[in-house]
Motif scaffolding. Structure first.
Motif, PDB file in Angstrom:
ATOM      1  N   ASP A 102       1.043  -1.075   0.123  1.00 38.76           N
ATOM      2  CA  ASP A 102       0.203   0.053   0.016  1.00 38.76           C
ATOM      3  C   ASP A 102       0.787   1.253   0.049  1.00 38.76           C
ATOM      4  OD1 ASP A 102      -2.478   1.194   0.040  1.00 38.76           O
ATOM      5  OD2 ASP A 102      -1.974   1.794   2.171  1.00 38.76           O
ATOM      6  N   SER A 103       1.872   1.045   0.731  1.00 37.13           N
ATOM      7  CA  SER A 103       2.771   2.440   0.990  1.00 37.13           C
ATOM      8  C   SER A 103       3.612   2.565  -0.518  1.00 37.13           C
ATOM      9  CB  SER A 103       3.764   2.099   1.925  1.00 37.13           C
ATOM     10  OG  SER A 103       3.119   2.367   3.112  1.00 37.13           O
ATOM     11  N   SER A 105       2.532   1.702  -3.374  1.00 33.67           N
ATOM     12  CA  SER A 105       1.485   2.103  -4.351  1.00 33.67           C
ATOM     13  C   SER A 105       1.211   3.716  -4.241  1.00 33.67           C
ATOM     14  CB  SER A 105       0.335   1.371  -4.382  1.00 33.67           C
ATOM     15  OG  SER A 105       0.410  -0.227  -4.847  1.00 33.67           O
ATOM     16  N   GLU A 106       0.893   3.906  -3.058  1.00 29.66           N
ATOM     17  CA  GLU A 106       0.828   5.316  -2.728  1.00 29.66           C
ATOM     18  C   GLU A 106       1.796   6.265  -3.190  1.00 29.66           C
ATOM     19  OE1 GLU A 106      -1.170   8.672  -1.780  1.00 29.66           O
ATOM     20  OE2 GLU A 106      -2.258   6.780  -1.756  1.00 29.66           O
ATOM     21  N   ARG A 109       2.168   6.634  -7.167  1.00 26.33           N
ATOM     22  CA  ARG A 109       0.809   7.540  -7.512  1.00 26.33           C
ATOM     23  C   ARG A 109       1.213   9.043  -7.076  1.00 26.33           C
ATOM     24  NH1 ARG A 109      -2.712   3.332  -5.643  1.00 26.33           N
ATOM     25  NH2 ARG A 109      -2.714   4.093  -3.639  1.00 26.33           N
ATOM     26  N   TYR A 110       2.012   9.392  -6.050  1.00 31.32           N
ATOM     27  CA  TYR A 110       2.257  10.776  -5.804  1.00 31.32           C
ATOM     28  C   TYR A 110       3.435  10.939  -6.539  1.00 31.32           C
ATOM     29  CZ  TYR A 110       3.929  14.507  -2.858  1.00 31.32           C
ATOM     30  OH  TYR A 110       4.260  15.728  -2.261  1.00 31.32           O
ATOM     31  N   ARG A 124       7.662   9.876  -0.105  1.00 33.19           N
ATOM     32  CA  ARG A 124       6.509   9.714   0.396  1.00 33.19           C
ATOM     33  C   ARG A 124       6.529   8.213   0.792  1.00 33.19           C
ATOM     34  NH1 ARG A 124       1.696  11.921   2.310  1.00 33.19           N
ATOM     35  NH2 ARG A 124       0.062  10.773   1.505  1.00 33.19           N
ATOM     36  N   THR A 125       6.831   7.291   0.202  1.00 33.76           N
ATOM     37  CA  THR A 125       6.817   6.190   0.572  1.00 33.76           C
ATOM     38  C   THR A 125       7.464   5.741   1.934  1.00 33.76           C
ATOM     39  OG1 THR A 125       6.691   5.255  -1.610  1.00 33.76           O
ATOM     40  CG2 THR A 125       7.267   3.608  -0.192  1.00 33.76           C
TER      41      THR A 125
END
Length: 187
Positions: A102-103, A105-106, A109-110, A124-125
């Motif tokens: 999840d981290s 993937s987020e 996306r960022y 961000r990850t």
């Protein structure tokens, strides 16, 4: 049962069923011996009779089962404990894996947003992993632009150790990745 029934007119001081014959006849008075146990006119061997403490002696005359419950409890308890620890180990490993996916993937996306770089996605990850797990899992995070099937993507890859409960469990590292289409590459 009504008022005319013999059982309803008994003395209230006597025990229920007092004076009535039992299935094997009346009980002998205190101090008298019981009749020998017989079956079809033959005496029943002592080893087939119930033990005085209430447990039955084996028909073969072998040792009794007294104390075997403790051994059974220990053996079964150890197996159940191993099973529970295995389930806990699997649960923690799956939680860490899902959190890292999840981290990543987020972060992808960022990093794929217009005006952002893959390095922003990697940072961000790292922040997300540190916030949900620990710094130990955020050590190896990489991000890059890749091209797959003619589409430019941002890929964030996280490599982290597998969590181990106690001294048993899988060892090694877990590698997960997240992808997102780079917005600035779209027409």
């Amino acid at each position: 049962m009504g008022a005319r029934d013999a059982h309803d007119r008994r003395d209230r001081d006597r025990a229920l069923g007092a004076g009535q014959a039992t299935a094997r006849g009346p009980l002998p008075a205190r101090g008298q011996r019981r009749a020998r146990l017989t079956y079809a006119g033959h005496p029943v061997p002592r080893r087939w009779r119930p033990h005085s403490r209430g447990s039955a002696v084996a028909q073969s005359g072998g040792p009794r089962d007294e104390g075997s419950a403790v051994v059974d409890f220990v053996l079964v308890g150890a197996l159940v404990l191993l099973l529970v620890l295995g389930v806990v180990q699997l649960t923690i490993s799956l939680h860490v894996r899902n959190t890292l996916i999840d981290s990543a993937s987020e972060g992808a996306r960022y990093g794929a947003l217009a005006g952002r770089t893959p390095a922003d996605g990697a940072q961000r990850t790292r922040d997300l992993v540190r916030g949900s797990l620990s710094d130990e899992y955020a050590g190896q995070v990489t991000a890059a632009r890749v091209k797959r099937d003619g589409v430019e993507l941002v890929e964030v890859r996280v490599t982290a150790p597998l969590p181990v409960v106690g001294l048993i469990g899988p060892t090694g590292r877990l590698t997960v990745s997240g992808h997102a289409i780079a917005e600035d590459s779209l027409p």
